[in-house]
Motif scaffolding. Structure first.
Motif, PDB file in Angstrom:
ATOM      1  N   UNK A 238       0.819  -1.216   0.000  1.00 49.15           N
ATOM      2  CA  UNK A 238       0.000   0.000   0.000  1.00 49.15           C
ATOM      3  C   UNK A 238       0.852   1.265   0.000  1.00 49.15           C
ATOM      4  N   UNK A 239       0.292   2.334  -0.551  1.00 48.17           N
ATOM      5  CA  UNK A 239       1.010   3.603  -0.659  1.00 48.17           C
ATOM      6  C   UNK A 239       1.039   4.400   0.621  1.00 48.17           C
ATOM      7  N   UNK A 240       0.285   3.976   1.635  1.00 53.44           N
ATOM      8  CA  UNK A 240       0.308   4.645   2.933  1.00 53.44           C
ATOM      9  C   UNK A 240      -0.233   3.686   3.982  1.00 53.44           C
ATOM     10  N   UNK A 241       0.004   3.995   5.242  1.00 53.64           N
ATOM     11  CA  UNK A 241      -0.503   3.153   6.319  1.00 53.64           C
ATOM     12  C   UNK A 241      -2.027   3.184   6.382  1.00 53.64           C
ATOM     13  N   UNK A 242      -2.613   4.363   6.155  1.00 54.02           N
ATOM     14  CA  UNK A 242      -4.073   4.426   6.236  1.00 54.02           C
ATOM     15  C   UNK A 242      -4.719   3.608   5.119  1.00 54.02           C
ATOM     16  N   UNK A 243      -4.095   3.547   3.940  1.00 49.24           N
ATOM     17  CA  UNK A 243      -4.591   2.678   2.877  1.00 49.24           C
ATOM     18  C   UNK A 243      -4.479   1.221   3.296  1.00 49.24           C
ATOM     19  N   UNK A 244      -3.385   0.886   3.983  1.00 50.55           N
ATOM     20  CA  UNK A 244      -3.201  -0.491   4.447  1.00 50.55           C
ATOM     21  C   UNK A 244      -4.295  -0.892   5.437  1.00 50.55           C
ATOM     22  N   UNK A 245      -4.694   0.039   6.300  1.00 49.52           N
ATOM     23  CA  UNK A 245      -5.782  -0.244   7.239  1.00 49.52           C
ATOM     24  C   UNK A 245      -7.077  -0.511   6.475  1.00 49.52           C
ATOM     25  N   UNK A 246      -7.286   0.207   5.379  1.00 47.52           N
ATOM     26  CA  UNK A 246      -8.451  -0.047   4.538  1.00 47.52           C
ATOM     27  C   UNK A 246      -8.383  -1.416   3.878  1.00 47.52           C
ATOM     28  N   UNK A 247      -7.187  -1.811   3.460  1.00 48.27           N
ATOM     29  CA  UNK A 247      -7.012  -3.132   2.834  1.00 48.27           C
ATOM     30  C   UNK A 247      -7.311  -4.241   3.830  1.00 48.27           C
ATOM     31  N   UNK A 248      -6.904  -4.061   5.070  1.00 48.27           N
ATOM     32  CA  UNK A 248      -7.192  -5.055   6.113  1.00 48.27           C
ATOM     33  C   UNK A 248      -8.692  -5.098   6.407  1.00 48.27           C
ATOM     34  N   UNK A 249      -9.322  -3.942   6.441  1.00 52.77           N
ATOM     35  CA  UNK A 249     -10.768  -3.891   6.677  1.00 52.77           C
ATOM     36  C   UNK A 249     -11.525  -4.623   5.579  1.00 52.77           C
ATOM     37  N   UNK A 250     -11.101  -4.447   4.331  1.00 54.16           N
ATOM     38  CA  UNK A 250     -11.763  -5.128   3.218  1.00 54.16           C
ATOM     39  C   UNK A 250     -11.556  -6.634   3.296  1.00 54.16           C
ATOM     40  N   UNK A 251     -10.358  -7.056   3.694  1.00 52.10           N
ATOM     41  CA  UNK A 251     -10.100  -8.497   3.838  1.00 52.10           C
ATOM     42  C   UNK A 251     -11.051  -9.101   4.869  1.00 52.10           C
ATOM     43  N   UNK A 252     -11.215  -8.446   5.974  1.00 49.30           N
ATOM     44  CA  UNK A 252     -12.100  -8.960   7.026  1.00 49.30           C
ATOM     45  C   UNK A 252     -13.550  -8.961   6.578  1.00 49.30           C
ATOM     46  N   UNK A 253     -13.949  -7.949   5.793  1.00 46.32           N
ATOM     47  CA  UNK A 253     -15.319  -7.903   5.285  1.00 46.32           C
ATOM     48  C   UNK A 253     -15.599  -9.089   4.377  1.00 46.32           C
ATOM     49  N   UNK A 254     -14.551  -9.636   3.769  1.00 48.93           N
ATOM     50  CA  UNK A 254     -14.691 -10.783   2.873  1.00 48.93           C
ATOM     51  C   UNK A 254     -14.453 -12.112   3.600  1.00 48.93           C
ATOM     52  N   UNK A 255     -14.276 -12.041   4.907  1.00 55.55           N
ATOM     53  CA  UNK A 255     -14.042 -13.260   5.671  1.00 55.55           C
ATOM     54  C   UNK A 255     -12.638 -13.803   5.530  1.00 55.55           C
ATOM     55  N   UNK A 256     -11.695 -12.963   5.117  1.00 57.75           N
ATOM     56  CA  UNK A 256     -10.304 -13.384   4.937  1.00 57.75           C
ATOM     57  C   UNK A 256      -9.476 -13.008   6.165  1.00 57.75           C
ATOM     58  N   UNK A 257      -8.506 -13.829   6.473  1.00 55.47           N
ATOM     59  CA  UNK A 257      -7.641 -13.580   7.620  1.00 55.47           C
ATOM     60  C   UNK A 257      -6.358 -12.889   7.168  1.00 55.47           C
TER      61      UNK A 257
END
Length: 328
Positions: A238-257
């Motif tokens: 990710x291009x920034x830490x806040x984008x990375x937090x969004x990527x983690x949130x999306x993973x969890x929304x999809x049931x991914x660990x």
């Protein structure tokens, strides 16, 4: 009896900036001989007598940032404040993001109070759609240095964290865990750091389809991650830490660990990234070293020494935590 005038009146009559008039009147270096002669000639010809003006801002250094909501920019503001304070210089902090005063307006205002130097962090010189003309105009009057922004036509000194180095070490780390479907989630490609990250990523052999460009925010990171997850990517840089937090949130929304199914790498090592769940693997900019070099160069220029017109590139560090792991 001579007319009374402000610096701005004399600057307009002479066709120069207020900072240039002030430097001439105070005998300071940094003004071309022809310009100095032009200012003096204008003052004599018009018979102006300056009003008393306070020199209170004469030693001030202006630091211009896009915003303070992003913890990375707040960290730059804090570090620059500490370094300038250690040098017995006062700092004026200017935030020029959406809804705030524009960077161009700030520069006009700063020149009117005779600011001694300018430090721009990720400013308009990092934006390929913005004109650098205002800095070309200012740089002849006031020493200016730039952090994470570059334009070869602007006479200043530049200090940047290596985006290519950040991408290379992130890719190597993920590949060591067996990841090959690696995606890049970045902000708008109008910005120089994004352009440099994209170029480095492509140079490592990744296709354009492995890049998602949105905006530098949690929501932007989530949207970019959604595209990359749908196309089968198992790791995201990710291009920034806040984008990375969004990527983690999306993973969890999809049931991914994370990191069991998806690995995520951030950029900046903002405050509290060691305490997220999971703690974020990220690239840390060498912020203290960059700020020290920028402040040192600016203070030397304020003493009349020439600025080195070059870009100094600093190597970042990969901080490995718990958001990355083996591809299963």
């Amino acid at each position: 009896m001579p007319s009374r005038a402000r610096l701005a009146d004399l600057a307009t009559a002479a066709g120069v900036s207020t900072a240039t008039v002030s430097r001439v009147l105070n005998g300071k270096p940094g003004v071309a001989k022809t310009t100095r002669a032009q200012v003096i000639s204008t003052i004599e010809a018009l018979g102006y007598q300056l009003e008393d003006e306070t020199p209170a801002h004469e030693g001030f250094v202006a630091v211009i940032l896009p915003e303070l909501a992003n913890p990375s920019f707040a960290a730059f503001a804090t570090e620059l404040s500490l370094q300038l304070s250690a040098a017995d210089r006062h700092m004026i902090l200017c935030t020029s993001g959406p809804g705030a005063t524009s960077e161009v307006s700030y520069l006009d205002a700063l020149l009117s109070v005779n600011v001694a130097g300018i430090i721009s962090v990720s400013g308009t010189l990092a934006d390929s759609l913005a004109s650098p003309e205002h800095y070309r105009r200012v740089a002849g009057d006031v020493p200016a240095v730039f952090i994470n922004g570059y334009d070869e036509t602007v006479p200043g000194a530049f200090f940047s964290s290596s985006d290519a180095g950040a991408v290379a070490m992130s890719v190597a780390h993920l590949r060591s865990f067996g990841h090959e479907r690696i995606g890049l989630a970045v902000g708008q490609e109008r910005y120089l750091p994004t352009q440099r990250k994209v170029a480095a990523f492509r140079a490592l052999g990744f296709p354009r389809t492995s890049i998602a460009s949105t905006i530098f925010s949690v929501e932007g990171g989530q949207a970019a991650a959604a595209r990359l997850y749908e196309s089968g990517h198992t790791a995201i840089i990710c291009g920034s830490d806040v984008m990375a937090l969004g990527a983690i949130r999306e993973a969890r929304a999809r049931g991914l660990d994370v990191p069991g199914d998806i690995s995520v790498v951030g950029y900046d090592d903002s405050a509290l990234m060691a305490f997220t769940s999971p703690a974020l693997t990220t690239v840390r900019q060498p912020l203290p070293a960059m700020c020290q070099a920028a402040v040192s160069a600016l203070l030397a220029a304020m003493r009349g020494l020439p600025l080195e017109h070059t870009e100094m590139m600093f190597h970042p560090d990969l901080i490995i935590r718990q958001s990355t792991g083996p591809h299963t």
